[in-house]
Motif scaffolding. Sequence first.
Motif, mmCIF file in Angstrom:
data_model
loop_
_atom_site.group_PDB
_atom_site.id
_atom_site.type_symbol
_atom_site.label_atom_id
_atom_site.label_comp_id
_atom_site.label_asym_id
_atom_site.label_seq_id
_atom_site.Cartn_x
_atom_site.Cartn_y
_atom_site.Cartn_z
ATOM 1 N N ALA A 65 1.350 -1.597 -0.294
ATOM 2 C CA ALA A 65 -0.058 0.187 0.150
ATOM 3 C C ALA A 65 0.812 1.423 0.476
ATOM 4 C CB ALA A 65 -0.734 0.355 1.334
ATOM 5 N N HIS A 66 2.097 0.716 1.143
ATOM 6 C CA HIS A 66 2.937 2.037 0.127
ATOM 7 C C HIS A 66 2.520 3.073 1.309
ATOM 8 C CE1 HIS A 66 6.037 0.706 -3.000
ATOM 9 N NE2 HIS A 66 5.088 0.010 -3.241
ATOM 10 N N ASP A 67 2.092 3.463 2.466
ATOM 11 C CA ASP A 67 1.827 4.466 3.701
ATOM 12 C C ASP A 67 3.110 4.549 4.170
ATOM 13 O OD1 ASP A 67 -1.069 4.150 2.726
ATOM 14 O OD2 ASP A 67 -1.897 2.652 3.775
ATOM 15 N N ILE A 68 2.773 5.658 3.986
ATOM 16 C CA ILE A 68 4.233 6.960 4.620
ATOM 17 C C ILE A 68 3.605 7.040 6.325
ATOM 18 C CG2 ILE A 68 5.838 8.133 4.573
ATOM 19 C CD1 ILE A 68 6.623 5.860 2.948
ATOM 20 N N ALA A 69 4.067 6.895 7.813
ATOM 21 C CA ALA A 69 4.172 7.006 9.016
ATOM 22 C C ALA A 69 4.933 7.766 9.688
ATOM 23 C CB ALA A 69 3.007 6.805 9.143
ATOM 24 N N GLU A 70 4.906 9.133 9.976
ATOM 25 C CA GLU A 70 6.257 9.296 11.013
ATOM 26 C C GLU A 70 6.370 8.548 12.135
ATOM 27 O OE1 GLU A 70 9.524 10.131 9.825
ATOM 28 O OE2 GLU A 70 8.903 10.707 8.078
ATOM 29 N N PHE A 71 7.002 8.789 13.214
ATOM 30 C CA PHE A 71 7.295 7.950 14.455
ATOM 31 C C PHE A 71 6.508 9.778 15.434
ATOM 32 C CE2 PHE A 71 8.710 7.807 18.942
ATOM 33 C CZ PHE A 71 7.989 6.943 19.205
ATOM 34 N N GLY A 72 5.700 9.425 16.627
ATOM 35 C CA GLY A 72 6.113 10.243 17.491
ATOM 36 C C GLY A 72 5.749 9.794 18.539
ATOM 37 N N SER A 73 5.952 10.758 20.110
ATOM 38 C CA SER A 73 6.120 10.125 21.286
ATOM 39 C C SER A 73 4.396 9.615 21.328
ATOM 40 C CB SER A 73 6.272 11.155 22.194
ATOM 41 O OG SER A 73 7.501 11.204 21.523
ATOM 42 N N SER A 74 4.199 8.207 21.281
ATOM 43 C CA SER A 74 2.879 7.932 21.515
ATOM 44 C C SER A 74 2.687 6.778 22.512
ATOM 45 C CB SER A 74 2.495 7.357 20.255
ATOM 46 O OG SER A 74 3.862 6.194 19.571
ATOM 47 N N ARG A 75 1.386 6.212 22.489
ATOM 48 C CA ARG A 75 0.846 5.614 23.405
ATOM 49 C C ARG A 75 0.533 4.515 22.772
ATOM 50 N NH1 ARG A 75 -2.499 8.016 27.598
ATOM 51 N NH2 ARG A 75 -0.734 9.522 28.159
ATOM 52 N N ARG A 76 0.834 3.533 23.057
ATOM 53 C CA ARG A 76 0.152 1.852 22.650
ATOM 54 C C ARG A 76 -0.664 1.006 23.650
ATOM 55 N NH1 ARG A 76 -0.660 2.005 17.191
ATOM 56 N NH2 ARG A 76 0.691 4.460 16.193
ATOM 57 N N THR A 77 -1.448 0.368 23.571
ATOM 58 C CA THR A 77 -1.552 -0.881 24.425
ATOM 59 C C THR A 77 -1.494 -2.707 24.051
ATOM 60 O OG1 THR A 77 -3.572 0.978 24.493
ATOM 61 C CG2 THR A 77 -4.187 -1.537 25.171
ATOM 62 N N PHE A 78 -0.937 -2.312 24.815
ATOM 63 C CA PHE A 78 -1.117 -3.911 25.113
ATOM 64 C C PHE A 78 -1.979 -5.167 26.122
ATOM 65 C CE2 PHE A 78 2.780 -3.432 22.745
ATOM 66 C CZ PHE A 78 2.906 -5.122 22.541
ATOM 67 N N CYS A 79 -1.865 -5.708 26.349
ATOM 68 C CA CYS A 79 -2.838 -6.869 27.644
ATOM 69 C C CYS A 79 -2.383 -8.006 28.154
ATOM 70 C CB CYS A 79 -3.553 -7.594 26.493
ATOM 71 S SG CYS A 79 -4.703 -8.204 27.950
#
Length: 306
Positions: free
Chosen positions: A215-229
């Motif tokens: 799909a060639h989508d591009i995204a830059e990293f930013g300080s972020s919050r992600r969810t695990f269980c």
Amino acid sequence: MADQQRRRNLAEFLRSRRERLSPREAGILAGPRRRTPGLRREEVAQLSGVSVTWYTWLEQARDITVSGQVLTSLARALMLNSVERRHLFALAGVPLPERPPGRGPGPALQRLVDALEPHPAYLLDANWDLVGWNRAEAALIGDPGELEPAERNLLWLVFMDPAMRALLADWDGQARDLVAQFRADSRQRSGDPRHEQLTGGLREASEEFRAWWEAHDIAEFGSSRRTFCHPRVGALTFDYVKLAALDAPGIKLFACMPADAATTEKLPALQRCAAGGESPGGESPDAEAADAADAGTAGEVTVSPV
């Protein structure tokens, strides 16, 4: 006006570096009639593979186009150190090419990761291979040291490890974000053997990766919050911060900071998992204590993509 001043600064910098470099240092035999201790413009042009006229215009602050390839040649001809090279590219208004990965993070950087305990932290190289981690990170995602070297990769774990897939509460969204961020982060890695091995293996083994990669989508990293269980500790929420190691090209440090008081209170339970060598999917001698501390809470661990 600002561009004109920048060109003047570039011209003055090039002239100063040329005049300080002796012919002997540059490997040029100086004739008896030489009047200047430094290099001549034609000598710099010859060493850099550009025309004398073009280089003269550059030192005259003319409005001409300068490419990264030519700047690299000039930096090599003028024997610039890393600081001077960065300054040269900045004055020319040209992005500095990504340097190749170094030999590894080094013991000092690993000690920094260890010192971040009880907060999970890890090191990634330019291909997102895990090259360092602390015990808290191992307790969070499983010990990468137990994997084959080729499998110690963040993308590989996310797409190929069932335990990691179970850990991520929003696997589809987070995994797709990671692919877009990896494509942006590795735009200059095309042709690198490890990069090609990794992406080729994932395209073959994972339909999701293949579809999202194409799909060639591009995204830059930013300080972020992600969810695990986490199966033993329960709900954990971390804000992730990415830091680049200037003395280790290509190496990035990721530190996981608790985003709420509940996560902070559960860090000791995560440490007990680390002390017992427990992976997210395994049993631990402290499982009952962890469960009691969690009081039956089911949860999510927030982890930032790279």
